[in-house]
Design an enzyme around this catalytic site. Structure first.
Site, PDB file in Angstrom:
ATOM      1  N   ASP A   5       0.848  -1.202   0.000  1.00  0.00           N
ATOM      2  CA  ASP A   5       0.000   0.000   0.000  1.00  0.00           C
ATOM      3  C   ASP A   5       0.882   1.251   0.000  1.00  0.00           C
ATOM      4  O   ASP A   5       0.388   2.373  -0.116  1.00  0.00           O
ATOM      5  CB  ASP A   5      -1.013  -0.012   1.150  1.00  0.00           C
ATOM      6  CG  ASP A   5      -0.357  -0.033   2.521  1.00  0.00           C
ATOM      7  OD1 ASP A   5       0.887  -0.170   2.606  1.00  0.00           O
ATOM      8  OD2 ASP A   5      -1.101   0.083   3.526  1.00  0.00           O
ATOM      9  N   SER A   6       2.216   1.047   0.056  1.00  0.00           N
ATOM     10  CA  SER A   6       3.150   2.160  -0.165  1.00  0.00           C
ATOM     11  C   SER A   6       2.951   2.733  -1.566  1.00  0.00           C
ATOM     12  O   SER A   6       3.408   3.838  -1.867  1.00  0.00           O
ATOM     13  CB  SER A   6       4.603   1.689   0.001  1.00  0.00           C
ATOM     14  OG  SER A   6       4.844   0.522  -0.767  1.00  0.00           O
ATOM     15  N   ASP A  21      -1.060  -6.132  -0.419  1.00  0.00           N
ATOM     16  CA  ASP A  21      -1.399  -5.484   0.853  1.00  0.00           C
ATOM     17  C   ASP A  21      -2.897  -5.244   0.939  1.00  0.00           C
ATOM     18  O   ASP A  21      -3.512  -4.755  -0.023  1.00  0.00           O
ATOM     19  CB  ASP A  21      -0.705  -4.112   0.913  1.00  0.00           C
ATOM     20  CG  ASP A  21       0.400  -4.062   1.950  1.00  0.00           C
ATOM     21  OD1 ASP A  21       0.435  -4.952   2.834  1.00  0.00           O
ATOM     22  OD2 ASP A  21       1.225  -3.144   1.869  1.00  0.00           O
ATOM     23  N   LYS A  57      -1.243  -9.346   2.838  1.00  0.00           N
ATOM     24  CA  LYS A  57      -0.543  -8.874   4.044  1.00  0.00           C
ATOM     25  C   LYS A  57      -1.458  -7.901   4.770  1.00  0.00           C
ATOM     26  O   LYS A  57      -2.143  -7.098   4.133  1.00  0.00           O
ATOM     27  CB  LYS A  57       0.773  -8.190   3.659  1.00  0.00           C
ATOM     28  CG  LYS A  57       1.522  -7.600   4.862  1.00  0.00           C
ATOM     29  CD  LYS A  57       2.953  -7.211   4.513  1.00  0.00           C
ATOM     30  CE  LYS A  57       3.106  -5.864   3.870  1.00  0.00           C
ATOM     31  NZ  LYS A  57       2.586  -4.715   4.641  1.00  0.00           N
ATOM     32  N   GLU A  98      -1.673  -5.312   8.509  1.00  0.00           N
ATOM     33  CA  GLU A  98      -0.828  -4.656   9.505  1.00  0.00           C
ATOM     34  C   GLU A  98      -1.381  -4.826  10.927  1.00  0.00           C
ATOM     35  O   GLU A  98      -2.580  -4.850  11.127  1.00  0.00           O
ATOM     36  CB  GLU A  98      -0.717  -3.151   9.184  1.00  0.00           C
ATOM     37  CG  GLU A  98       0.061  -2.886   7.911  1.00  0.00           C
ATOM     38  CD  GLU A  98       0.369  -1.412   7.688  1.00  0.00           C
ATOM     39  OE1 GLU A  98       0.068  -0.568   8.561  1.00  0.00           O
ATOM     40  OE2 GLU A  98       0.901  -1.101   6.602  1.00  0.00           O
ATOM     41  N   GLU A 135       8.994  -4.031  10.821  1.00  0.00           N
ATOM     42  CA  GLU A 135       9.442  -2.761  10.256  1.00  0.00           C
ATOM     43  C   GLU A 135       9.903  -1.813  11.364  1.00  0.00           C
ATOM     44  O   GLU A 135       9.200  -1.608  12.358  1.00  0.00           O
ATOM     45  CB  GLU A 135       8.294  -2.113   9.446  1.00  0.00           C
ATOM     46  CG  GLU A 135       8.697  -0.751   8.869  1.00  0.00           C
ATOM     47  CD  GLU A 135       7.762  -0.220   7.794  1.00  0.00           C
ATOM     48  OE1 GLU A 135       6.833  -0.938   7.374  1.00  0.00           O
ATOM     49  OE2 GLU A 135       7.973   0.936   7.378  1.00  0.00           O
TER      50      GLU A 135
HETATM   51  O1  KIV Z   1       3.544  -1.136   1.665  1.00  0.00           O
HETATM   52  C1  KIV Z   1       4.718  -1.517   1.724  1.00  0.00           C
HETATM   53  O2  KIV Z   1       5.550  -1.201   0.868  1.00  0.00           O
HETATM   54  C2  KIV Z   1       5.107  -2.361   2.858  1.00  0.00           C
HETATM   55  C3  KIV Z   1       6.555  -2.727   2.967  1.00  0.00           C
HETATM   56  C4  KIV Z   1       7.337  -1.563   3.420  1.00  0.00           C
HETATM   57  C5  KIV Z   1       6.754  -3.899   3.827  1.00  0.00           C
HETATM   58  O3  KIV Z   1       4.299  -2.704   3.642  1.00  0.00           O
END
Ligand code: KIV
Length: 289
Positions: free
Chosen positions: A54-55, A93, A123, A125, A192
């Site tokens: 989600d980055s 994500d 994934k 969080e 992280e």
């Molecule tokens: O969204 C992302 O890029 C991440 C990584 C930094 C692990 O969650």
């Protein structure tokens, strides 16, 4: 990167092959990607896991935080990455707001990423109440990666983008979350922005894969954001990033050279143009006369 450089016969990365790498003490490599050409390059480089993070909110969509990106936006990127991968494991994500409220929400969001996006795993969080969400998704048959420490979706409640686990109590909570996520069935956990010494106490207590970002060398693998590791971003980088290629100045130079060539009419040159036969050209001239 299990096979080092690209091997066209490389077999698919699976949860079992990742577990084997861990058992053999071989580091696992994960990178984010958000589009088809990046996925093709990650595949060619022999990357083990590709994360549509989600980055994307920050690095490709121009939002100022990850909480703004939605499922439909990330699904477009996930599908593009899927089309570029053959053997790497694709993790998507779950964005903020898509999974936290109920187990049913979590399963529904995860199913969309698998069914519509082609993801192999998702994934999410945080530990605490999110452990139940992870369990629900695993029970629905979808592999899950946990993510603890600095969890950007919760940056406001964490007081900003800060290192986590710097007190004994906080570090103990991180371990409890990691054990909870593992017990819920997560096959991997991202740590992280955690002090390396804390990672070294947590990681050996886990049987599942540990993947670090700013968490030192004590994890089974590492993950970095595409734009950070390739020097493509324009903002300030977190201290834990190593820039393995400095591409932004090269891209800027290429664009500047292109603009200059268009403006001084040196581009396009003869070799960049299509020809027409002299006969057809004469015929055309006659028609237009
Ligand atoms: O969204 C992302 O890029 C991440 C990584 C930094 C692990 O969650």
């Amino acid at each position: 990167m299990s096979g080092g450089h690209h091997d066209p016969r490389r077999s698919r990365v699976t949860l079992a092959s990742l577990a084997r790498l861990k058992a053999e003490g071989q580091p696992v490599v994960m990178v984010t990607a958000y589009d088809h050409p990046s996925a093709v390059m990650a595949e060619e480089a022999g990357i083990d896991l590709v994360l549509v993070g989600d980055s994307a909110a920050n690095v490709v969509l121009g939002y100022d935080s990850t909480v703004q990106v939605g499922v439909d936006e990330l699904l477009v990127l996930t599908r593009a990455v899927r089309r570029g991968l053959r053997s790497a494991l694709l993790v998507a994500d779950l964005p903020f707001g898509s999974y936290e409220a109920t187990d049913a929400d979590a399963v529904h969001a995860a199913q969309r990423f698998v069914k519509e996006g082609g993801a192999d795993a998702v994934k999410l969080e945080r530990g605490g109440p999110m452990i139940a969400r992870a369990r629900a998704i695993v029970e629905a048959g979808i592999p899950v990666v946990g993510h603890i420490g600095l969890t950007p979706q919760a940056a406001t409640s964490l007081g900003g983008y800060k290192v986590q686990g710097r007190t004994a109590a906080q570090a103990e909570r991180l371990l409890a979350d990691a054990l909870g996520l593992q017990e819920a069935g997560c096959f991997a956990i991202v740590l992280e922005a955690v002090p390396a010494a804390v990672t070294e106490l947590i990681a050996p207590r886990l049987d599942c894969l540990t993947i670090g970002i700013g968490a030192g060398a004590g994890t089974d693998g590492q993950v970095l954001v595409w734009h950070d590791l390739l020097g493509l971003g324009s903002g300030r980088l977190p201290g834990f990033v190593r820039t393995f290629a400095d591409l932004r100045p090269r891209v800027l130079q290429g664009l500047a050279d292109y603009a200059a060539a268009v403006r001084d009419r040196s581009f396009p040159a003869e070799e960049h143009t299509y020809a027409i036969s002299a006969e057809e050209l004469d015929a055309l001239r006659a028609r237009l006369a």
